[in-house]
Scaffold this active site. Structure first.
Site, PDB file in Angstrom:
ATOM      1  N   THR A 130      16.785 -76.674  -8.787  1.00 22.84           N
ATOM      2  CA  THR A 130      18.065 -77.042  -7.524  1.00 22.84           C
ATOM      3  C   THR A 130      18.253 -75.916  -6.982  1.00 22.84           C
ATOM      4  O   THR A 130      18.976 -75.057  -7.778  1.00 22.84           O
ATOM      5  CB  THR A 130      18.887 -78.162  -7.990  1.00 22.84           C
ATOM      6  OG1 THR A 130      18.425 -79.231  -8.648  1.00 22.84           O
ATOM      7  CG2 THR A 130      19.645 -78.495  -6.900  1.00 22.84           C
ATOM      8  N   LEU A 219      20.586 -81.146  -3.008  1.00 21.57           N
ATOM      9  CA  LEU A 219      21.998 -81.115  -3.152  1.00 21.57           C
ATOM     10  C   LEU A 219      22.895 -82.621  -2.629  1.00 21.57           C
ATOM     11  O   LEU A 219      23.431 -83.068  -3.214  1.00 21.57           O
ATOM     12  CB  LEU A 219      22.654 -79.965  -2.391  1.00 21.57           C
ATOM     13  CG  LEU A 219      22.068 -78.558  -2.842  1.00 21.57           C
ATOM     14  CD1 LEU A 219      22.512 -77.571  -2.006  1.00 21.57           C
ATOM     15  CD2 LEU A 219      22.338 -78.435  -4.585  1.00 21.57           C
ATOM     16  N   ASN A 222      22.610 -85.572  -5.144  1.00 18.74           N
ATOM     17  CA  ASN A 222      23.385 -85.458  -6.141  1.00 18.74           C
ATOM     18  C   ASN A 222      25.053 -85.787  -5.725  1.00 18.74           C
ATOM     19  O   ASN A 222      25.648 -86.222  -6.293  1.00 18.74           O
ATOM     20  CB  ASN A 222      23.313 -84.042  -6.795  1.00 18.74           C
ATOM     21  CG  ASN A 222      22.226 -84.271  -7.988  1.00 18.74           C
ATOM     22  OD1 ASN A 222      21.679 -85.384  -8.243  1.00 18.74           O
ATOM     23  ND2 ASN A 222      21.739 -83.081  -8.777  1.00 18.74           N
ATOM     24  N   CYS A 274      24.354 -80.876 -13.644  1.00 19.16           N
ATOM     25  CA  CYS A 274      23.975 -80.949 -12.429  1.00 19.16           C
ATOM     26  C   CYS A 274      24.979 -81.463 -11.373  1.00 19.16           C
ATOM     27  O   CYS A 274      25.330 -80.547 -10.221  1.00 19.16           O
ATOM     28  CB  CYS A 274      22.845 -81.336 -12.017  1.00 19.16           C
ATOM     29  SG  CYS A 274      21.331 -80.524 -13.019  1.00 19.16           S
TER      30      CYS A 274
HETATM   31  P1  NAD Z   1      17.327 -75.286 -18.718  1.00 18.20           P
HETATM   32  O1  NAD Z   1      18.524 -74.291 -18.738  1.00 18.20           O
HETATM   33  O2  NAD Z   1      17.241 -76.550 -19.628  1.00 18.20           O
HETATM   34  O3  NAD Z   1      15.862 -74.541 -18.786  1.00 18.20           O
HETATM   35  C1  NAD Z   1      15.644 -73.526 -17.773  1.00 18.20           C
HETATM   36  C2  NAD Z   1      14.764 -72.657 -18.629  1.00 18.20           C
HETATM   37  O4  NAD Z   1      14.300 -71.533 -17.785  1.00 18.20           O
HETATM   38  C3  NAD Z   1      15.375 -71.912 -19.942  1.00 18.20           C
HETATM   39  O5  NAD Z   1      14.645 -72.235 -21.145  1.00 18.20           O
HETATM   40  C4  NAD Z   1      15.182 -70.389 -19.696  1.00 18.20           C
HETATM   41  O6  NAD Z   1      15.140 -69.456 -20.973  1.00 18.20           O
HETATM   42  C5  NAD Z   1      14.044 -70.061 -18.906  1.00 18.20           C
HETATM   43  N1  NAD Z   1      14.125 -69.123 -17.768  1.00 18.20           N
HETATM   44  C6  NAD Z   1      14.856 -68.526 -17.195  1.00 18.20           C
HETATM   45  N2  NAD Z   1      14.361 -67.375 -16.527  1.00 18.20           N
HETATM   46  C7  NAD Z   1      13.266 -67.500 -16.860  1.00 18.20           C
HETATM   47  C8  NAD Z   1      12.146 -66.488 -16.338  1.00 18.20           C
HETATM   48  N3  NAD Z   1      12.359 -65.532 -15.673  1.00 18.20           N
HETATM   49  N4  NAD Z   1      10.886 -66.717 -17.151  1.00 18.20           N
HETATM   50  C9  NAD Z   1      10.820 -67.536 -18.077  1.00 18.20           C
HETATM   51  N5  NAD Z   1      11.626 -68.500 -18.292  1.00 18.20           N
HETATM   52  C10 NAD Z   1      12.876 -68.590 -17.586  1.00 18.20           C
HETATM   53  O7  NAD Z   1      17.595 -75.832 -17.241  1.00 18.20           O
HETATM   54  P2  NAD Z   1      17.106 -77.485 -16.754  1.00 18.20           P
HETATM   55  O8  NAD Z   1      18.121 -78.413 -16.951  1.00 18.20           O
HETATM   56  O9  NAD Z   1      15.672 -77.754 -16.997  1.00 18.20           O
HETATM   57  O10 NAD Z   1      17.445 -77.349 -15.207  1.00 18.20           O
HETATM   58  C11 NAD Z   1      16.462 -76.342 -14.370  1.00 18.20           C
HETATM   59  C12 NAD Z   1      16.602 -76.659 -12.891  1.00 18.20           C
HETATM   60  O11 NAD Z   1      16.392 -78.041 -12.630  1.00 18.20           O
HETATM   61  C13 NAD Z   1      18.041 -76.481 -12.426  1.00 18.20           C
HETATM   62  O12 NAD Z   1      18.028 -75.886 -11.125  1.00 18.20           O
HETATM   63  C14 NAD Z   1      18.730 -77.737 -12.292  1.00 18.20           C
HETATM   64  O13 NAD Z   1      19.698 -77.901 -11.577  1.00 18.20           O
HETATM   65  C15 NAD Z   1      17.511 -78.608 -12.062  1.00 18.20           C
HETATM   66  N6  NAD Z   1      17.562 -80.130 -12.372  1.00 18.20           N
HETATM   67  C16 NAD Z   1      18.001 -80.381 -13.540  1.00 18.20           C
HETATM   68  C17 NAD Z   1      17.929 -81.514 -13.927  1.00 18.20           C
HETATM   69  C18 NAD Z   1      18.071 -82.114 -15.360  1.00 18.20           C
HETATM   70  O14 NAD Z   1      18.295 -83.169 -15.769  1.00 18.20           O
HETATM   71  N7  NAD Z   1      18.632 -81.277 -16.297  1.00 18.20           N
HETATM   72  C19 NAD Z   1      17.497 -82.654 -13.025  1.00 18.20           C
HETATM   73  C20 NAD Z   1      17.089 -82.318 -11.951  1.00 18.20           C
HETATM   74  C21 NAD Z   1      17.148 -80.972 -11.556  1.00 18.20           C
HETATM   75  C1  UGA Z   2      21.498 -86.901 -12.349  1.00 21.58           C
HETATM   76  C2  UGA Z   2      21.102 -87.510 -11.275  1.00 21.58           C
HETATM   77  O1  UGA Z   2      21.103 -89.026 -11.702  1.00 21.58           O
HETATM   78  C3  UGA Z   2      19.457 -87.436 -11.220  1.00 21.58           C
HETATM   79  O2  UGA Z   2      18.921 -87.904  -9.866  1.00 21.58           O
HETATM   80  C4  UGA Z   2      19.339 -85.979 -10.873  1.00 21.58           C
HETATM   81  O3  UGA Z   2      18.214 -85.449 -10.899  1.00 21.58           O
HETATM   82  C5  UGA Z   2      20.173 -85.221 -12.075  1.00 21.58           C
HETATM   83  O4  UGA Z   2      21.596 -85.357 -11.827  1.00 21.58           O
HETATM   84  C6  UGA Z   2      19.985 -83.575 -11.705  1.00 21.58           C
HETATM   85  O5  UGA Z   2      19.855 -82.872 -10.742  1.00 21.58           O
HETATM   86  O6  UGA Z   2      20.229 -82.916 -12.866  1.00 21.58           O
HETATM   87  P1  UGA Z   2      22.003 -87.000 -14.703  1.00 21.58           P
HETATM   88  O7  UGA Z   2      23.032 -86.000 -14.539  1.00 21.58           O
HETATM   89  O8  UGA Z   2      20.976 -86.580 -15.942  1.00 21.58           O
HETATM   90  O9  UGA Z   2      21.155 -87.194 -13.545  1.00 21.58           O
HETATM   91  O10 UGA Z   2      22.360 -88.336 -15.375  1.00 21.58           O
HETATM   92  P2  UGA Z   2      23.211 -89.645 -14.524  1.00 21.58           P
HETATM   93  O11 UGA Z   2      22.629 -90.730 -15.159  1.00 21.58           O
HETATM   94  O12 UGA Z   2      23.233 -89.334 -13.139  1.00 21.58           O
HETATM   95  O13 UGA Z   2      24.685 -89.467 -15.009  1.00 21.58           O
HETATM   96  C7  UGA Z   2      25.411 -88.179 -14.806  1.00 21.58           C
HETATM   97  C8  UGA Z   2      26.982 -88.686 -15.248  1.00 21.58           C
HETATM   98  O14 UGA Z   2      27.229 -89.747 -14.667  1.00 21.58           O
HETATM   99  C9  UGA Z   2      26.952 -89.105 -16.790  1.00 21.58           C
HETATM  100  O15 UGA Z   2      28.178 -88.503 -17.324  1.00 21.58           O
HETATM  101  C10 UGA Z   2      27.316 -90.705 -16.518  1.00 21.58           C
HETATM  102  O16 UGA Z   2      27.577 -91.119 -17.759  1.00 21.58           O
HETATM  103  C11 UGA Z   2      28.036 -90.579 -15.345  1.00 21.58           C
HETATM  104  N1  UGA Z   2      27.952 -91.895 -14.584  1.00 21.58           N
HETATM  105  C12 UGA Z   2      26.854 -92.358 -14.114  1.00 21.58           C
HETATM  106  C13 UGA Z   2      29.412 -92.703 -14.337  1.00 21.58           C
HETATM  107  O17 UGA Z   2      30.075 -92.201 -14.953  1.00 21.58           O
HETATM  108  N2  UGA Z   2      29.109 -93.847 -13.883  1.00 21.58           N
HETATM  109  C14 UGA Z   2      27.864 -94.461 -13.373  1.00 21.58           C
HETATM  110  O18 UGA Z   2      27.998 -95.485 -12.747  1.00 21.58           O
HETATM  111  C15 UGA Z   2      26.862 -93.389 -13.541  1.00 21.58           C
END
Ligand code: NAD
Ligand code: UGA
Length: 460
Positions: A130, A219, A222, A274
């Site tokens: 993101t 963005l 979310n 996020c």
């Molecule tokens: P994370 O921190 O779990 O993983 C990122 C990984 O990238 C780390 O393991 C790190 O070591 C690696 N990394 C960083 N720089 C690197 C490089 N140059 N070469 C190789 N590896 C490298 O992060 P995440 O939760 O997977 O999130 C990644 C992206 O996805 C973020 O932008 C986040 O906003 C987005 N996103 C996350 C979620 C979620 O549920 N966590 C959902 C949707 C979108």
């Molecule tokens: C959220 C979005 O739901 C995903 O679509 C998105 O990809 C992700 O962020 C991201 O960009 O990282 P996530 O944060 O994994 O996913 O989980 P959610 O289920 O969205 O919950 C987020 C937080 O809101 C949690 O703490 C949850 O307990 C809280 N929540 C959720 C509430 O307090 N009330 C609700 O009704 C729903």
């Protein structure tokens, strides 16, 4: 353009599960997931995956070693791939210009530079992370300035999975969003990525847009989701003041099909890696583009969330006769939601910090979060090792945590908390025995019958 080989840079919560799903659904595609973090890669190759996600283990085990490979061979994997996902972290910047709001793009830039250095032929680069709108432009510039052949197409393909339901979300996504440059080459790259997803997602769910719309939509998605939570949480305070019940209000408004029932569950505050980061990023972008009113509007969503967490800690202190010093308080749950071991921005971190600073002795139980993570998270928000040693005990069950406590607080909605033996727990707690349900998952009427004093979010 045909995609035979994929590389994903970043083996995190997004890179790991999304690539495992692609590998499982596209046996003809070779998928390399690479990371600089050797420990994380070793865990992906072991029996104990680095992230807990229901159903993930089966998918990884099915594809690993066949067409799914986890390694630290970043350079070789980039060179061999037709299509490269960039799935590195984009945390909030903690230093310099935009500190506390802007996204830190240092990992994106380092990934782009590694691609430029190691790509020897045409590649499709896909932003999975993101990122702020118009980041693709910066990636393109870095690639163009550091590579001889310059045949790159940059696409945006944000991820919408939620933790705890990642496998379901990836198996049946509401939509796949792909943004690309509106040129014949851009269209061809978009079609190449569409055809990967089309192996299991119907084409009418695959939306294609221009690059900037796709980047910005992530963005905004979310921000809208988090806004609903802050909206219902703001109403939870009014419910408590008036005698209304926030679950009843949520049900009453959610049956209006224009509003819908999801994301209306009042809580101690949203957490996760996020929501806050992405809204702050949106806030910063609006300021940058000279839109202070828009920026303030979205900032209020985060402020309401901070207030909700503070309100909960304050309620505990006030209810326990304005002092928790030396009292044992059981905290049930540390993850930011159930079914994950992720604690990033979890409300529990902040509630524990506040209670520790009031002198409480915390007995904490979470079924999935490791002790080292709990300590690191509390250190990060300013709790010293000395306070942790003196006032925090990590327990291996809810029963152990609640034994001889003055109050218990539910901070994560783990299913097991709703069915505890509350009668036995009540007998072993000091009286009055207080319950603070930050998730509204406990059987409140039954608890009151047993003798507990119950406070629940948004219940007047
Ligand atoms: P994370 O921190 O779990 O993983 C990122 C990984 O990238 C780390 O393991 C790190 O070591 C690696 N990394 C960083 N720089 C690197 C490089 N140059 N070469 C190789 N590896 C490298 O992060 P995440 O939760 O997977 O999130 C990644 C992206 O996805 C973020 O932008 C986040 O906003 C987005 N996103 C996350 C979620 C979620 O549920 N966590 C959902 C949707 C979108
Ligand atoms: C959220 C979005 O739901 C995903 O679509 C998105 O990809 C992700 O962020 C991201 O960009 O990282 P996530 O944060 O994994 O996913 O989980 P959610 O289920 O969205 O919950 C987020 C937080 O809101 C949690 O703490 C949850 O307990 C809280 N929540 C959720 C509430 O307090 N009330 C609700 O009704 C729903």
């Amino acid at each position: 353009m045909k995609v035979n080989r994929i590389c994903c840079i970043g083996a995190g919560y997004v890179g790991g599960p999304t690539m495992a799903m692609i590998a499982a659904k596209c046996p003809h595609i070779h998928v390399d997931v690479v990371d600089l973090n050797a420990e994380r890669i070793a865990a992906w190759n072991s029996d104990e995956l680095p992230i807990y996600e229901p159903g993930l283990n089966d998918i990884v085990v099915e594809a690993r070693g066949k067409n799914l490979f986890f390694s630290t061979d970043v350079e070789e994997s980039i060179a061999a791939a037709d299509l490269i996902f960039v799935s590195v972290g984009t945390p909030t910047k903690s230093y310099g210009i935009g500190a506390g709001r802007a996204a830190d793009l240092c990992y994106i830039e380092s990934a782009a530079r590694m691609i430029a250095k190691n790509a020897k032929g045409p590649k499709i680069i896909v932003e999975k992370s993101t990122i702020p709108v118009r980041t693709a432009e910066a990636i393109r510039t870095i690639l163009g300035a550091n590579s001889d052949h310059g045949q790159f197409q940059v696409l945006s393909n944000p991820e919408f999975l939620a933790e705890g339901t990642a496998v379901e979300d990836l198996t049946e996504p509401d939509r796949i969003l792909i943004g690309g440059e509106r040129t014949p080459e851009g269209d061809a790259a978009v079609e190449a990525l569409v055809s990967v997803y089309a192996n299991w997602v119907s084409r009418d769910r695959i939306l294609t847009t221009n690059l900037w719309s796709s980047e910005l939509s992530k963005l905004v998605a979310n921000a809208f989701l988090a806004q609903r939570i802050s909206s219902i949480n703001s109403i939870s305070a009014l419910c408590e003041a008036t005698g209304a019940d926030v679950d009843e209000v949520g049900r009453a408004i959610g049956t209006d099909s224009r509003i819908g029932p999801k994301f209306l569950k009042a809580s101690v505050g949203f957490g996760g890696s996020c929501f806050q980061k992405d809204i702050l990023n949106l806030v910063y972008l609006c300021e940058h583009f000279g839109l202070p009113q828009v920026s303030q509007y979205w900032h209020a969503v985060v402020q309401m969330n901070d207030w909700q967490k503070e309100r909960f800690s304050t309620k505990i202190v006030k209810t326990l006769f304005n002092t928790v010093r030396g009292k044992k308080i059981a905290i049930l749950g540390f993850a930011f939601k159930k079914d994950t071991n992720d604690t990033r921005e979890s409300a529990s971190i902040y509630v524990c910090r506040d209670l520790l600073s009031e002198g409480a002795n915390i007995a904490l139980y979470d079924p999935k979060v490791p002790v080292s993570t709990i300590h690191a998270d509390l250190n990060y928000v300013g709790v010293s090792d000395e306070v942790i040693d003196r006032q925090l005990t990590i327990c291996s069950s809810a029963e152990e945590a609640t034994d001889q406590s003055h109050g218990l607080a539910v901070l994560t909605e783990w299913d097991e908390f709703a069915t505890l033996d509350f009668s036995a727990i009540y007998d072993k707690m000091f009286k009055p025995a207080f319950v603070f349900d930050g998730r509204n998952v406990l059987p409140h009427d039954k608890l009151r019958e047993l003798g507990f004093d119950v406070y629940a979010i948004g219940k007047g």
